[in-house]
Design an enzyme around this catalytic site. Structure first.
Site, PDB file in Angstrom:
ATOM      1  N   HIS A  26      17.336  50.083  26.372  1.00 33.98           N
ATOM      2  CA  HIS A  26      15.959  49.588  26.600  1.00 33.98           C
ATOM      3  C   HIS A  26      15.268  50.387  27.703  1.00 33.98           C
ATOM      4  CE1 HIS A  26      17.343  45.280  25.227  1.00 33.98           C
ATOM      5  NE2 HIS A  26      16.760  45.907  24.220  1.00 33.98           N
TER       6      HIS A  26
ATOM      7  N   ARG B 255      11.684  57.518  18.716  1.00 32.04           N
ATOM      8  CA  ARG B 255      12.615  56.759  19.553  1.00 32.04           C
ATOM      9  C   ARG B 255      14.039  57.063  19.080  1.00 32.04           C
ATOM     10  NH1 ARG B 255      14.703  50.667  18.969  1.00 32.04           N
ATOM     11  NH2 ARG B 255      15.878  50.614  20.906  1.00 32.04           N
TER      12      ARG B 255
ATOM     13  N   ARG C  46      24.448  38.558  19.860  1.00 33.02           N
ATOM     14  CA  ARG C  46      25.502  39.306  20.570  1.00 33.02           C
ATOM     15  C   ARG C  46      26.089  38.452  21.691  1.00 33.02           C
ATOM     16  NH1 ARG C  46      21.923  44.548  21.769  1.00 33.02           N
ATOM     17  NH2 ARG C  46      20.530  43.955  20.078  1.00 33.02           N
TER      18      ARG C  46
END
Ligand code: ADP
Length: 407
Positions: A186, A97, A247
Site C-alpha cells: 500500500h 500499478r 486475511r
C-alpha cells in the site's frame, strides 16, 4: 469536447480479478474518464466506464482474462458515443500499478525488458498480483506503442525502512540469499496521504511524524518520519499485520506447522485458509467480509462479529502505540481507505476502545468524527496533542503524478 493535445496520462491497476483505469489530463489532474472490469473470468463480469460528461456506461464484459479486459476498456476511450479522446495519440504516458518490486526496484521506473524481468521474478513474492500486472503491461505496450510506460510499485515507498525494521529474526541467509524480509505494501496510498497530511497541516513533510492507517479490505499501518516510511505492518507478503477482510494478519508461525503436521493440511489449503477464509469473514462467521455487515451483526448482538471488530480495532490501536514509540511521538494520525474514510464507529473504537489513547495525547472529537466527510477533515478534540485526520486516498492520482515526474 475531446482533448486534442498530447497531455493525457493513463493509469491502470490490474489485479487477478479486476482491472481499473483512470485517464487524467495533466498537469491539471482533471479526470477525463475512469472505469473498471470486475470479476474477471466469472460469467457475470461487468464493465463500467464513466466519462467527464457524466455518462456512465455498463455492459457485460466478455473479459475472460486480464488482457481481454484491458483491451475492452481501452477501446471505449475513443468510442464514438462515450469516448473522451479523438485518438490514442493524445496519451503521452502510461502509469502501471505493480505490487512487488522486491529489493531491486525502489522507485517509479520506466518499463524496459529488465524491469519486466524483475516483475516476473518477483511473482514468487506476489503470486496473486505481479503476473496480472505484467500481463496488463504487455497488453498496453501493444495497444499504446511509442510512449513511456512507467511502473509504480506498492513496495517502493517502504524502501526506506531501516534494517532493524525490515529484518526477521531468521538466519541471515534467509534474507541475503532468499530475499525473506519485510517489504511492506500500500506504499502509494501511504505516500499520497502522508504528503496530503503535510499540506493539510501546512507544515513541511521533513518536520512531521505521522502514522498513516490504510484501513480497507486489506489494511496496513505505517510510521512516516520526515516523509519517509520507517516501519509498516505488512511484511514479506500482504498477509502480515492486523486481521483484514479475509486475511488472518499476524499469527504465531508455529500454527502453520501445526496445521501441516497435526492437521495434515496441504500448503495450498493453508494458503487459502489464511488469505481467503480468515479475518472478519472467518472470525465473525456471517458470510461477509465487509465491515458494514460485520458492524450490523455486532449491533444485532452477534458476539463473534463483536469479537472480530474488537480484535481489529485493538490491533490497529496497538500498532499506533508501537509506532508512537518508533517515532518518539506523533504529530498526526491519518485514517484512509474504505474503512478509515467511511466508518466513524471504527475510528471511534480505535481511539477510545479499551483504555483509550488519551494518555498518549490522542483525543477524538465525537462530533467532528461523525461529521467527517469525503474531503480531508480534522477530527481531534481541542485537548488532543496530536492531530487526527481523515484523508481520502487516491492511488491512481499518485501514480499519474509519479508517471509525469519521469516523462
Ligand atoms: P480495497 O482494499 O479493496 O481497495 P477499500 O479501501 O475500497 O478496499 O475498502 C473496502 C472496504 O471498506 C469494504 O470491504 C468495507 O469493509 C469497508 N467500508 C466501505 N464503506 C464503509 C462504511 N461506510 N463503513 C464501514 N466500512 C466500510
Amino acid at each position: 469536447m475531446p482533448i486534442q493535445n498530447k497531455s493525457a496520462v493513463l493509469v491502470i491497476n490490474s489485479g487477478s480479478s479486476s482491472v481499473k483505469f483512470t485517464l487524467y489530463q495533466m498537469p491539471e489532474e482533471t479526470i477525463l474518464a475512469s472505469g473498471a472490469v470486475e470479476r474477471i473470468g466469472i460469467e457475470s463480469s461487468i464493465l463500467e466506464f464513466q466519462n467527464n460528461r457524466g455518462d456512465i456506461h455498463r455492459q457485460p464484459a466478455s473479459g475472460e482474462n486480464v488482457e481481454a479486459a484491458v483491451t475492452e476498456l481501452m477501446g471505449l476511450l475513443t468510442h464514438a458515443k462515450f469516448g473522451v479522446i479523438k485518438s490514442k495519440q493524445v496519451i503521452s504516458a502510461m502509469g502501471h500499478r505493480v505490487v512487488h518490486g522486491g529489493e531491486s526496484i525502489t522507485a517509479p521506473t520506466i518499463i524496459d525488458d529488465t524491469v519486466k524481468q524483475i516483475i516476473a521474478e518477483n511473482s514468487q513474492l506476489a503470486p496473486l498480483h505481479n503476473p496480472s500486472n505484467l500481463k496488463s503491461i504487455l497488453t498496453c505496450e501493444v495497444l499504446f506503442p511509442g510512449i513511456p510506460h512507467v511502473a509504480v510499485f506498492d513496495t517502493a515507498f517502504h524502501a526506506t525502512l531501516p534494517k532493524h525494521a525490515y529484518l526477521y529474526g531468521l538466519p541471515y541467509d534467509m534474507y541475503q540469499e532468499k530475499g525473506i524480509r519485510r517489504y511492506g505494501f500500500h506504499g502509494t496510498s501511504h505516500q499520497y496521504v502522508a504528503r496530503k497530511a503535510a499540506v493539510c497541516l501546512n507544515r513541511p513533510p521533513e518536520k512531521l511524524k505521522l502514522i498513516t492507517c490504510h484501513l480497507g479490505n486489506g489494511s496496513s499501518i505505517t510510521a512516516v518520519k520526515s516523509g519517509q516510511s520507517i516501519d509498516t505492518s505488512m511484511g514479506f507478503t500482504p498477509l502480515e499485520g492486523t486481521l483484514m477482510g479475509t486475511r488472518c494478519g499476524s499469527i504465531d508461525p508455529a500454527i502453520v506447522i501445526y496445521m501441516m503436521t497435526q492437521l495434515k493440511m496441504h500448503p495450498d489449503q493453508i494458503d487459502h485458509l489464511l488469505n481467503k477464509k480468515s479475518g472478519f469473514l472467518g472470525v465473525a462467521g456471517i458470510d461477509s467480509s465487509d465491515v458494514r455487515d460485520v458492524l450490523s451483526a455486532m449491533q444485532a448482538n452477534n458476539t463473534r462479529a463483536a469479537a472480530a471488530i474488537e480484535m481489529y480495532t485493538y490491533q490497529v490501536r496497538k500498532y499506533i502505540g508501537a509506532y508512537i514509540a518508533a517515532l518518539n511521538g506523533v504529530d498526526a494520525i491519518v485514517f484512509t481507505a474504505g474503512i478509515g474514510e467511511n466508518s466513524p464507529e471504527i475510528r471511534e473504537m480505535i481511539c477510545n476502545g479499551g483504555h483509550g489513547l488519551d494518555k498518549l495525547g490522542i483525543v477524538l472529537d465525537p462530533i467532528k468524527n461523525t461529521a467527517a466527510s469525503r474531503t480531508s477533515s480534522e477530527i481531534q478534540s481541542n485537548s488532543s496533542r496530536s492531530k487526527l485526520l481523515v484523508i481520502p486516498t487516491d492511488e491512481a492520482l499518485e501514480i499519474a503524478r509519479q508517471t509525469c515526474v519521469l516523462c
